[in-house]
Design a protein around this motif. Structure first.
Motif, PDB file in Angstrom:
ATOM      1  N   LEU A   1       0.809  -1.217   0.000  1.00  0.00           N
ATOM      2  CA  LEU A   1       0.000   0.000   0.000  1.00  0.00           C
ATOM      3  C   LEU A   1       0.842   1.266   0.000  1.00  0.00           C
ATOM      4  O   LEU A   1       0.302   2.361  -0.154  1.00  0.00           O
ATOM      5  CB  LEU A   1      -0.935   0.000   1.217  1.00  0.00           C
ATOM      6  CG  LEU A   1      -1.916  -1.171   1.286  1.00  0.00           C
ATOM      7  CD1 LEU A   1      -2.745  -1.093   2.566  1.00  0.00           C
ATOM      8  CD2 LEU A   1      -2.819  -1.198   0.065  1.00  0.00           C
ATOM      9  N   SER A   2       2.146   1.144   0.226  1.00  0.00           N
ATOM     10  CA  SER A   2       3.030   2.304   0.154  1.00  0.00           C
ATOM     11  C   SER A   2       4.411   1.847  -0.297  1.00  0.00           C
ATOM     12  O   SER A   2       4.797   0.695  -0.078  1.00  0.00           O
ATOM     13  CB  SER A   2       3.114   3.028   1.505  1.00  0.00           C
ATOM     14  OG  SER A   2       3.609   2.167   2.513  1.00  0.00           O
ATOM     15  N   GLU A   3       5.133   2.761  -0.918  1.00  0.00           N
ATOM     16  CA  GLU A   3       6.468   2.478  -1.428  1.00  0.00           C
ATOM     17  C   GLU A   3       7.518   3.068  -0.489  1.00  0.00           C
ATOM     18  O   GLU A   3       7.280   4.091   0.160  1.00  0.00           O
ATOM     19  CB  GLU A   3       6.639   3.090  -2.825  1.00  0.00           C
ATOM     20  CG  GLU A   3       5.732   2.484  -3.885  1.00  0.00           C
ATOM     21  CD  GLU A   3       6.127   1.065  -4.233  1.00  0.00           C
ATOM     22  OE1 GLU A   3       7.333   0.749  -4.142  1.00  0.00           O
ATOM     23  OE2 GLU A   3       5.232   0.273  -4.582  1.00  0.00           O
ATOM     24  N   PRO A   4       8.697   2.446  -0.407  1.00  0.00           N
ATOM     25  CA  PRO A   4       9.747   3.020   0.443  1.00  0.00           C
ATOM     26  C   PRO A   4      10.243   4.353  -0.094  1.00  0.00           C
ATOM     27  O   PRO A   4      10.347   4.548  -1.309  1.00  0.00           O
ATOM     28  CB  PRO A   4      10.851   1.956   0.406  1.00  0.00           C
ATOM     29  CG  PRO A   4      10.602   1.171  -0.837  1.00  0.00           C
ATOM     30  CD  PRO A   4       9.120   1.185  -1.047  1.00  0.00           C
ATOM     31  N   SER A   5      10.523   5.274   0.817  1.00  0.00           N
ATOM     32  CA  SER A   5      11.183   6.521   0.433  1.00  0.00           C
ATOM     33  C   SER A   5      12.681   6.303   0.288  1.00  0.00           C
ATOM     34  O   SER A   5      13.346   7.006  -0.475  1.00  0.00           O
ATOM     35  CB  SER A   5      10.924   7.600   1.494  1.00  0.00           C
ATOM     36  OG  SER A   5       9.543   7.789   1.714  1.00  0.00           O
ATOM     37  N   PHE A   6      13.204   5.329   1.050  1.00  0.00           N
ATOM     38  CA  PHE A   6      14.622   4.982   1.009  1.00  0.00           C
ATOM     39  C   PHE A   6      14.732   3.464   1.092  1.00  0.00           C
ATOM     40  O   PHE A   6      13.848   2.792   1.612  1.00  0.00           O
ATOM     41  CB  PHE A   6      15.394   5.596   2.188  1.00  0.00           C
ATOM     42  CG  PHE A   6      14.976   6.989   2.552  1.00  0.00           C
ATOM     43  CD1 PHE A   6      15.419   8.074   1.816  1.00  0.00           C
ATOM     44  CD2 PHE A   6      14.131   7.211   3.622  1.00  0.00           C
ATOM     45  CE1 PHE A   6      15.027   9.358   2.148  1.00  0.00           C
ATOM     46  CE2 PHE A   6      13.736   8.490   3.969  1.00  0.00           C
ATOM     47  CZ  PHE A   6      14.187   9.571   3.221  1.00  0.00           C
ATOM     48  N   GLY A   7      15.850   2.943   0.622  1.00  0.00           N
ATOM     49  CA  GLY A   7      16.081   1.513   0.738  1.00  0.00           C
ATOM     50  C   GLY A   7      15.207   0.703  -0.197  1.00  0.00           C
ATOM     51  O   GLY A   7      14.683   1.205  -1.197  1.00  0.00           O
TER      52      GLY A   7
END
Length: 245
Positions: free
Chosen positions: A55-61
């Motif tokens: 439901l959400s994507e990583p901002s980092f990593g």
């Protein structure tokens, strides 16, 4: 064994926020494994669940997932803090909701619903309305709804936080039994240390600001677990120390 979900240096920052809510988190969830995430309010526990659900994507990593829907099955299923039952549907129809759109024949949907309700001990309440259920019964229906889609990963966001202490303990014991009979892995969010130690194979402790992993503790205790043993108390102390780190 390959991980179903693998977080590598994972971080998440809300748009417009000056800092990430969570950063540099690395953990994985193996098939059939029970992982509990423990931490205080606002440390990103539910953020990890939403990411695991896609439901959400990583901002980092990175977040790597081998989960895929397959014919007649969902890759994952959610159980929330409240049961989120639809009041205009009877219990059986609520459990059947997740099966809609899977292309299953009606007879198979009915079989899945009946089997899921039997797993949580509520087969006799199939024709009840949600308002006729106790809080504990409603949460069991929510678990049955998730089990009916036969997920590879069960995502649970503090599912027992709204019930009384005795019901909560009973639900914990029932969840272990249901999980052991299924093939699903579980990613379980809680702020309750005792609950995490009772349920999980591995406890991940989140802390700090931005939050990160402050401890990873593998629980080497036989099931069913006895909260009254010295060994159980040691693990509770270890998780508590991780929260203070």
């Amino acid at each position: 064994m390959a991980a179903l979900i693998q977080f590598q240096g994972f971080g998440f920052q809300y748009p417009g926020s000056p800092a990430p809510v969570i950063r540099d988190v690395s953990l994985d969830v193996q098939a059939g494994h029970f992982v509990a995430i423990v931490g205080g309010s606002g440390v990103g526990k539910s953020t990890l669940l939403r990411a695991a659900a896609g439901l959400s994507e990583p901002s980092f990593g990175h977040l790597r997932s081998s989960l895929q829907d397959s014919p007649g099955r969902r890759a994952n299923a959610f159980v929330f803090q409240d049961s989120r039952l639809m009041p205009w549907r009877r219990v059986g129809a609520n459990v059947a909701y997740g099966l809609e759109g899977l292309g299953l024949p009606r007879a198979e949907r009915e079989q899945r619903v009946d089997a899921a309700l039997r797993q949580v001990g509520l087969a006799h309440l199939k024709d009840r309305w949600p308002h006729q259920l106790s809080g504990g019964q409603a949460q069991r229906v929510g678990i049955a709804r998730a089990l009916a889609v036969q997920p590879d990963l069960l995502l649970m966001d503090e599912p027992f936080s709204a019930v009384d202490a005795l019901t909560r303990q009973a639900l914990q014991e029932e969840l272990v039994q249901v999980w052991q009979r299924s093939a699903a892995a579980v990613l379980f969010v809680t702020h309750d240390i005792d609950e995490a130690v009772f349920l999980a194979d591995t406890v991940i402790v989140l802390g700090g600001s931005p939050a990160g992993v402050s401890a990873r503790i593998d629980i080497d205790l036989p099931r069913p677990r006895d909260r009254g043993t010295a060994e159980f108390a040691v693990y509770v102390k270890d998780v508590g120390a991780g929260l203070q780190a």
